[in-house]
Scaffold this active site. Structure first.
Site, mmCIF file in Angstrom:
data_model
loop_
_atom_site.group_PDB
_atom_site.id
_atom_site.type_symbol
_atom_site.label_atom_id
_atom_site.label_comp_id
_atom_site.label_asym_id
_atom_site.label_seq_id
_atom_site.Cartn_x
_atom_site.Cartn_y
_atom_site.Cartn_z
ATOM 1 N N GLY A 277 10.329 -49.442 -1.861
ATOM 2 C CA GLY A 277 11.699 -49.286 -1.383
ATOM 3 C C GLY A 277 11.874 -48.590 -0.052
ATOM 4 O O GLY A 277 12.983 -48.541 0.482
ATOM 5 N N ASP A 278 10.791 -48.022 0.510
ATOM 6 C CA ASP A 278 10.950 -47.302 1.773
ATOM 7 C C ASP A 278 9.666 -47.367 2.599
ATOM 8 O O ASP A 278 9.155 -46.349 3.046
ATOM 9 C CB ASP A 278 11.335 -45.837 1.501
ATOM 10 C CG ASP A 278 11.778 -45.104 2.771
ATOM 11 O OD1 ASP A 278 12.149 -45.784 3.751
ATOM 12 O OD2 ASP A 278 11.765 -43.861 2.780
ATOM 13 N N LEU A 279 9.163 -48.584 2.799
ATOM 14 C CA LEU A 279 7.935 -48.750 3.583
ATOM 15 C C LEU A 279 8.260 -48.648 5.066
ATOM 16 O O LEU A 279 8.120 -49.597 5.822
ATOM 17 C CB LEU A 279 7.268 -50.090 3.271
ATOM 18 C CG LEU A 279 6.434 -50.155 1.997
ATOM 19 C CD1 LEU A 279 5.808 -51.526 1.847
ATOM 20 C CD2 LEU A 279 5.346 -49.076 1.972
ATOM 21 N N ASN A 280 8.711 -47.464 5.472
ATOM 22 C CA ASN A 280 9.007 -47.285 6.888
ATOM 23 C C ASN A 280 7.733 -46.889 7.636
ATOM 24 O O ASN A 280 6.677 -46.686 7.044
ATOM 25 C CB ASN A 280 10.152 -46.277 7.091
ATOM 26 C CG ASN A 280 9.765 -44.857 6.711
ATOM 27 O OD1 ASN A 280 8.721 -44.340 7.114
ATOM 28 N ND2 ASN A 280 10.609 -44.210 5.916
ATOM 29 N N ASN B 7 5.709 -43.908 6.465
ATOM 30 C CA ASN B 7 5.184 -43.903 5.093
ATOM 31 C C ASN B 7 3.964 -44.801 4.909
ATOM 32 O O ASN B 7 3.488 -44.977 3.793
ATOM 33 C CB ASN B 7 6.279 -44.315 4.099
ATOM 34 C CG ASN B 7 7.303 -43.214 3.909
ATOM 35 O OD1 ASN B 7 7.022 -42.049 4.192
ATOM 36 N ND2 ASN B 7 8.491 -43.559 3.432
#
Length: 356
Positions: free
Chosen positions: A214-217, A220
């Site tokens: 949900g937050d593969l920025n 990360n």
């Protein structure tokens, strides 16, 4: 981040004390790490071990079962060949400890974990070659296929129906559009929400469901140098946004963040897509919705960042990092239109795949 003063604000001396009291370790160095809504400290133990002390914000700390699932997911990925951090047990053998403390906002409860520190650099600091973006896409698809096999008694906690960052909940942004009043991007966001309602919602039943990170920025995903002096994805960080979603959501989210750091942002989508499809080829509904889902994630990043600034003005710079970089790309994607962007992405993905 639902309210004011949920983000922890502990001092280095308080962090030192927690490491000693909870985990029985004496730290020789403690320094703050950047974070969005939790608080992280880099810790070097006196004998040389490196760790991250993670203090979860007071709102999410009210959901210990959720944090337990996130901690287990990291362990499950490690067991299945994808590197993630591991939690160290406290002196009483627990992987997390709920601490009631005052860090300047009165007494509140915070979930505290000590995680292994993984070597490497964030992908935001590496040259984003087509090979590295391919690698990132492949890693993301592998991760979601592994997570889909995970079993845990509290797995149902990941059904976060009102989670603002879920791509299922794009229409919820309408309630927050006022934060963009006077900003020209507001009209684009409104149009994207309309596109989501008319072109994505009718096809939702065609998306394959899974558990999303949900937050593969770009902060990360860790990378390390490989033998050929290039970079390879080495690990995944921060599972705080895990939720029940769809495979295509993970691809859309990763694509957004690989575009944000890229000197040629529009072209980046093809390399990420090729890597993803080397593990998990898209079906027709997913292919047809990728463009609008990428736009939708850009919109979430812009709208929610501006919303959180109204709650946490003291953290403005950190909150708006992705949003500021994303707005010009969102404009560009919107102006190019679905057909041109898809042609570029799918043709460059095919060319990359042919070379593999």
């Amino acid at each position: 981040m639902a309210a004011k003063h949920t983000k922890p604000n502990f001092s280095q001396s308080q962090a030192l004390d927690m490491v000693k009291r909870l985990f029985g370790l004496t730290a020789s160095e403690v320094r703050s790490l950047p974070s969005y809504d939790d608080q992280n400290f880099y810790v070097v133990e006196i004998e040389g071990g490196e760790y991250v002390l993670k203090i979860t914000n007071s709102e999410d700390s009210k959901k210990p079962n959720m944090i337990e699932v996130q901690t287990y997911a990291m362990s499950f990925l490690n067991q299945n060949g994808l590197r993630a951090q591991a939690a160290l047990p406290t002196t009483t053998g627990q992987l997390m400890s709920l601490e009631e403390m005052d860090c300047g906002y009165g007494s509140q409860k915070y979930m505290v974990r000590l995680l292994t520190y993984l070597p490497g650099t964030t992908i935001s600091k590496a040259p984003l070659t087509p090979q590295l973006m391919y690698d990132a896409g492949k890693m993301a698809a592998r991760m979601d296929t592994i997570l889909q096999k995970m079993q845990h008694p509290h797995l149902s906690m990941l059904r976060r129906d009102n989670f603002l960052w879920s791509l299922s909940n794009v229409p919820m942004m309408e309630s927050y559009l006022y934060v963009l009043e006077g900003n020209p991007i507001q009209e684009v966001v409104k149009s994207v929400i309309h596109q989501f309602k008319t072109s994505v919602i009718p096809k939702l039943s065609g998306f394959r469901t899974c558990i999303n990170h949900g937050d593969l920025n770009d902060h990360n995903v860790l990378v390390q140098c490989d033998e050929s002096d290039g970079f390879r994805v080495s690990a995944i960080l921060d599972f705080g946004d895990m939720n029940c979603g769809c495979y295509i959501y993970e691809l859309a989210i990763l694509t957004v963040y690989m575009m944000i750091e890229n000197p040629k942002p529009i072209e980046a989508g093809g390399a990420v897509l090729a890597g993803w499809e080397s593990v998990l080829p898209l079906n027709e509904a997913e292919r047809d919705c990728l463009y609008v889902l990428v736009l939708s994630r850009f919109c979430q990043s812009v709208v929610l960042a501006h919303h959180f600034v109204t709650l946490h003005p003291e953290n403005t710079d950190n909150l708006l990092i992705s949003s500021r970089k994303g707005i010009p790309i969102l404009h560009q994607l919107w102006e190019l239109g679905k057909e041109r962007v898809e042609t570029l992405w799918f043709s460059s993905a095919a060319q990359l795949s042919d070379k593999k």
